[in-house]
Every structure is written in structure tokens, then in C-alpha cells.
Design an enzyme around this catalytic site. Structure first.
Site, PDB file in Angstrom:
ATOM      1  N   SER A 164       0.837  -1.197   0.000  1.00  0.00           N
ATOM      2  CA  SER A 164       0.000   0.000   0.000  1.00  0.00           C
ATOM      3  C   SER A 164       0.877   1.253   0.000  1.00  0.00           C
ATOM      4  CB  SER A 164      -0.954  -0.044   1.197  1.00  0.00           C
ATOM      5  OG  SER A 164      -1.902   0.989   1.137  1.00  0.00           O
ATOM      6  N   GLU A 182     -12.432   7.436 -13.132  1.00  0.00           N
ATOM      7  CA  GLU A 182     -11.882   6.824 -14.336  1.00  0.00           C
ATOM      8  C   GLU A 182     -11.415   7.844 -15.362  1.00  0.00           C
ATOM      9  OE1 GLU A 182     -11.462   3.419 -14.591  1.00  0.00           O
ATOM     10  OE2 GLU A 182     -12.052   3.581 -12.495  1.00  0.00           O
ATOM     11  N   HIS A 206      -4.163  -0.188  -4.268  1.00  0.00           N
ATOM     12  CA  HIS A 206      -5.623  -0.351  -4.147  1.00  0.00           C
ATOM     13  C   HIS A 206      -6.268   0.093  -5.465  1.00  0.00           C
ATOM     14  CE1 HIS A 206      -5.181  -0.934   0.222  1.00  0.00           C
ATOM     15  NE2 HIS A 206      -4.420   0.141   0.231  1.00  0.00           N
TER      16      HIS A 206
END
Length: 310
Positions: A164, A182, A206
Site C-alpha cells: 500500500s 476513471e 488499491h
């Protein structure tokens, strides 16, 4: 295609199980699992790696580290959980057969500049950077004695892993923060200087789970010399010394190449969408190999006779 787990053509041996890693018939006593005569592998983990069932990614890390002969240093500066994060990984790595685990959590630059923490890494065969806040990690550790010690460990063959936030901080250009979505937009992401273990890439984590495609695409449109690497959860991109990259885990690694992109990013105002045309997208599931230097998919693991971009 040779099995990535065999590693024979790379001068590496990857055990099929952690039990194999501890078998003296498989690994010579006192010899850690690392690239022979070069920098160690770098494991970029997208976060939320399996810690309960198969532990595929953590098992690979333990094998690289050297099993019972390993010394793993866990650096938990990024985490807001205090010593809880350190103890969790100490327990996990102990269960995976790691011989010694040391925890470090400097909270101020003066602590990271102190010779003591850096000296802890002098015999480390592996370094693990936890998740949390990558800006906390970079602002405390980057440019200190501790950061230098991480680089020295990597140069002598230790495996360096980050999950992460720890993965994002691995690059010279670090994805500091940004907005989901997006569609690439102006001012969607903010870069900062990371630890600089890997050059020429920007890493986001993520990736699929938090909708980070747009911000990574915006970054590589504005900085086409960088290669974007988006890591899904429970997925790792393993980067070797020859700049070949192996994908391990249950998700995918998305690679964005903007070297031939056309964009109006230098003209877009405010937070408006930007034009991005001609970017190349690679979606790489488990078992895929990629050449980071040549920016091309590899049909199989590179052999020791050639480097990845040859």
C-alpha cells in the site's frame, strides 16, 4: 514457458512452498534467496495482502528473505496503528519461518537520522514497509541515514517490499494523494519525492478497488517519461535487478505507458478533464512478465543469458 516459481534461468531459486525454503536440500544453509551478485528484488504490493489463508505474497517474501537464516526489518512509520502494525507482521513472518524480525517506527526525521536504526539494517536480508500514509513515510525517512541503509541493503541483495503506502513510497516520484475516478483530470493527483528505490516509475495501489485509473493516467500524460504501475489489492509486482517484472497474486497489475501520448494537459484549467490519446495499457494477471526498460510484455521469464530489454 518455464515456471516463474522455478527461477532456474534467472540464477534464483523460488521454493514452491515456505517449507521448501527451509529445507537444507533446497537452499544451502546460511544462503538467503536473492539475485546472485546483484541488487535484491523489490516487491510492490497493492495492499490488503492475504494474511490468513494461502499467504501467497507474504510466503514469497519470506522465501526471498531466507527463512530461518533471515533478518527482516519491518518499518512501520507510515502506519497510524503504532506498534500494532509492527507486531502483526512480526507474528506473521514468525509463522512463515523467518528467523529474526526487528521493528522500527521512527516518527521524526531526527530518529531516522540517528545511527541506531540505520545500523539495525546492516545484516538485514529483507526490509518490509507497511501501509498507512506514504507522505508520513517519505517526509520522515527519505534523505536520512535510515533511507541510505535501505538502499545499501537493496544493493547487496536484500529483498525490499512495501505494501500500500509502502509500495507508493518505493519510487523516486511518489503518488502522494489524489481523487478517484476513471476520467483523467487536471490537478487530479499530487506527486512528491519518494524513497527512490525504483526509478522511472510512479506507483499507485488499491488500484481497481478504489478507482484510481484516472489519476494514474493523468500523471503519465503529464510526465510521459514515467511508467505508471497500478497495483490491485492482494497483488504484487516483483521487480528484479534486470528490470523485469513478475506479477504474483489474485488481482492484476496495470501498466500505463504514455511515451507516445498526445495530451492537452499543459493547457487544461482547473479540475477539468484532459485529453489523453495514444496511451498504451497493459493489464497483467498472475504469472505475467513485463520488461520495464523496454516497456514490453515478455513471453516468459528472462534467462540469465540475456537481460530483459535485450
Amino acid at each position: 514457458m518455464p515456471s516463474p516459481m522455478s527461477g532456474a534461468s534467472r540464477g534464483l531459486h523460488f521454493p514452491h512452498t515456505v517449507t521448501d525454503a527451509l529445507d537444507p536440500d533446497v537452499v544451502e544453509p546460511g544462503r538467503s534467496l536473492r539475485a546472485l551478485g546483484g541488487a535484491g528484488p523489490v516487491m510492490l504490493i497493492g495492499g490488503a495482502e492475504d494474511k490468513v489463508r494461502d499467504k501467497l505474497i507474504l510466503s514469497r517474501f519470506a522465501a526471498f528473505a531466507g527463512g530461518p537464516d533471515a533478518h527482516v526489518v519491518v518499518i512501520a512509520t507510515a502506519s497510524s496503528l503504532g506498534d500494532v502494525a509492527t507486531e502483526r507482521y512480526r507474528e506473521l513472518f514468525g509463522d512463515l519461518g523467518i528467523g529474526r524480525v526487528t521493528g522500527l517506527r521512527p516518527e521524526e526525521r531526527a530518529e531516522a537520522e540517528d545511527p541506531g536504526p540505520a545500523a539495525t539494517l546492516s545484516d538485514a536480508t529483507a526490509v518490509f514497509l507497511t501501509g498507512g500514509n506514504q507522505l508520513r513515510l517519505s517526509s520522515v525517512v527519505a534523505g536520512t541515514r535510515l533511507a541510505d541503509a535501505i538502499h545499501r541493503a537493496h544493493d547487496r541483495g536484500a529483498v525490499i517490499a512495501g505494501t500500500s503506502a509502502g509500495a507508493s513510497a518505493m519510487a523516486t516520484h511518489m503518488m502522494a494523494f489524489g481523487r478517484a475516478g476513471e476520467t483523467p483530470k487536471q490537478r487530479m493527483a499530487q506527486l512528491a519525492a519518494g524513497l527512490g528505490v525504483l526509478h522511472g516509475v510512479v506507483i499507485d495501489q488499491h488500484f481497481e478497488q478504489r478507482g484510481r485509473f484516472g489519476r494514474l493516467l493523468a500523471v503519465i500524460a503529464q510526465s510521459p517519461s514515467l511508467l505508471g504501475i497500478g497495483l490491485d489489492e492482494d497483488t504484487s509486482a516483483v521487480v528484479y535487478a534486470d528490470r523485469s517484472m513478475e506479477v504474483v497474486g489474485k488481482g492484476s497489475v496495470t501498466v500505463l505507458d504514455g511515451s507516445r501520448v498526445q495530451t492537452d494537459a499543459h493547457q487544461a484549467k482547473g479540475h477539468r478533464p484532459i485529453l489523453v490519446s495514444g496511451a498504451v495499457v497493459h493489464a497483467l494477471p498472475d504469472g505475467s512478465w513485463f520488461d520495464l526498460r523496454g516497456r514490453t510484455l515478455l513471453a516468459e521469464a528472462p534467462g540469465e543469458e540475456r537481460e530483459a530489454s535485450e
